[in-house]
Design an enzyme around this catalytic site. Structure first.
Site, PDB file in Angstrom:
ATOM      1  N   ASN A   1     -52.833  42.417  71.535  1.00  0.00           N
ATOM      2  CA  ASN A   1     -51.791  42.553  72.552  1.00  0.00           C
ATOM      3  C   ASN A   1     -50.664  41.604  72.209  1.00  0.00           C
ATOM      4  OD1 ASN A   1     -50.551  43.302  75.074  1.00  0.00           O
ATOM      5  ND2 ASN A   1     -51.241  41.330  75.924  1.00  0.00           N
TER       6      ASN A   1
ATOM      7  N   ASP B   1     -54.393  38.626  79.684  1.00  0.00           N
ATOM      8  CA  ASP B   1     -53.617  37.831  78.717  1.00  0.00           C
ATOM      9  C   ASP B   1     -54.431  36.676  78.131  1.00  0.00           C
ATOM     10  OD1 ASP B   1     -51.425  39.508  79.090  1.00  0.00           O
ATOM     11  OD2 ASP B   1     -50.728  38.382  80.810  1.00  0.00           O
TER      12      ASP B   1
ATOM     13  N   SER C   1     -46.678  35.625  71.948  1.00  0.00           N
ATOM     14  CA  SER C   1     -48.008  35.437  71.372  1.00  0.00           C
ATOM     15  C   SER C   1     -48.616  36.804  71.068  1.00  0.00           C
ATOM     16  CB  SER C   1     -48.939  34.728  72.363  1.00  0.00           C
ATOM     17  OG  SER C   1     -48.392  33.506  72.794  1.00  0.00           O
TER      18      SER C   1
ATOM     19  N   HIS D   1     -47.636  39.390  74.047  1.00  0.00           N
ATOM     20  CA  HIS D   1     -47.271  38.894  75.381  1.00  0.00           C
ATOM     21  C   HIS D   1     -46.045  37.985  75.260  1.00  0.00           C
ATOM     22  CE1 HIS D   1     -47.855  37.856  79.558  1.00  0.00           C
ATOM     23  NE2 HIS D   1     -47.640  36.589  79.234  1.00  0.00           N
TER      24      HIS D   1
HETATM   25  C1  GAR Z   1     -42.479  43.017  75.102  1.00  0.00           C
HETATM   26  O1  GAR Z   1     -41.600  41.938  75.324  1.00  0.00           O
HETATM   27  C2  GAR Z   1     -43.900  42.605  75.329  1.00  0.00           C
HETATM   28  O2  GAR Z   1     -44.153  41.266  75.006  1.00  0.00           O
HETATM   29  C3  GAR Z   1     -44.039  42.821  76.802  1.00  0.00           C
HETATM   30  O3  GAR Z   1     -43.361  44.022  77.064  1.00  0.00           O
HETATM   31  C4  GAR Z   1     -42.263  44.110  76.141  1.00  0.00           C
HETATM   32  C5  GAR Z   1     -42.288  45.503  75.547  1.00  0.00           C
HETATM   33  O4  GAR Z   1     -41.130  45.726  74.795  1.00  0.00           O
HETATM   34  N1  GAR Z   1     -45.429  42.933  77.188  1.00  0.00           N
HETATM   35  C6  GAR Z   1     -45.908  42.480  78.320  1.00  0.00           C
HETATM   36  O5  GAR Z   1     -45.231  41.953  79.175  1.00  0.00           O
HETATM   37  C7  GAR Z   1     -47.405  42.676  78.494  1.00  0.00           C
HETATM   38  N2  GAR Z   1     -47.912  41.803  79.485  1.00  0.00           N
HETATM   39  P1  GAR Z   1     -41.031  46.995  73.839  1.00  0.00           P
HETATM   40  O6  GAR Z   1     -41.436  48.233  74.655  1.00  0.00           O
HETATM   41  O7  GAR Z   1     -39.590  47.049  73.453  1.00  0.00           O
HETATM   42  O8  GAR Z   1     -41.935  46.773  72.675  1.00  0.00           O
END
Ligand code: GAR
Length: 214
Positions: A110, A148, A139, A112
């Protein structure tokens, strides 16, 4: 010839991390191949990105299932049908059941948007700003049942500027994520990630995580 692990990426939104993974996987010696993209949101732009790259997509809408167990079972069915070896959660905004997570233990990553274990959950950039955190970042970790949690393979880290806004942090984190996720998947797929007897993660034999700086 590098042997390439078969990877599914699970998304809910824009899919910029998916794009970074797909781009990295085009390199001939990258040890993983993105062969399936699953979204729980029918309108996720990441689906368009995958289609453009001619990668098969599935929409599994959580609203069509009575509970998390049945939703996860449907995802599992698709993963098995495509002979998936590794799963990447990339902006996948659903909590997975412990049974599903355990089934993929050591084989699911994952990303985060914080320097875990700081700021688990949502609104990470606003919380880091409110705390005047000296460092912020992203991370990539192996997924364990608690939210997480799990051994961190790679972090991207930077010092927020004095006048930084939530939008600034989000943009800086995203740029680092696009370097961190391909690196983490490459390390996992190539067998460079181990856990020692004390439960400490080792990245190519050295105590982790690997740190990237902006
Ligand atoms: C990313 O910033 C990721 O870290 C976050 O969602 C975004 C997705 O961006 N994930 C979380 O918050 C999970 N808890 P993307 O769709 O452009 O890859």
């Amino acid at each position: 010839m590098v042997s390439k692990k078969r990877v599914a990426v699970l998304i809910s939104g824009g899919g910029t991390n998916l794009q970074a993974l797909m781009d990295a996987a085009l390199e001939p010696d990258y040890p993983a191949r993105i062969v399936l993209v699953i979204s729980n949101k029918p309108d996720a732009f990441g689906l368009t990105r995958a289609a453009r790259a001619q990668i098969p997509t599935r929409v599994i809408n959580h609203r069509d299932y009575p509970d998390r167990t049945e939703f996860d079972a449907r995802i599992q069915e698709e993963l098995e049908g495509a002979d998936i070896e590794l799963v990447c959660l990339a902006g996948f905004m659903r909590i997975l059941t412990p049974g599903f997570v355990t089934a993929w233990s050591g084989r699911m990553l994952n990303i985060h948007p914080s320097l875990l274990p700081a700021y688990k959950g949502l609104n990470t950039h606003a919380r880091a700003l409110a705390d005047r955190a000296e460092r912020h970042g992203c991370s990539v970790h192996l997924v364990e049942p608690a939210l997480d949690s799990g051994p961190v393979l790679v972090q991207g880290s930077f010092a927020p500027g004095p006048d930084a806004t939530v939008e600034d942090l989000a943009a800086q984190v995203h740029r680092l994520e696009h370097r961190a996720y391909p690196l983490a998947l490459s390390l996992l797929a190539s067998g460079g990630v181990t856990i020692d007897a004390a439960g400490q993660i080792l990245i190519e034999g050295a105590p982790g995580p690997r740190i990237l700086k902006s």
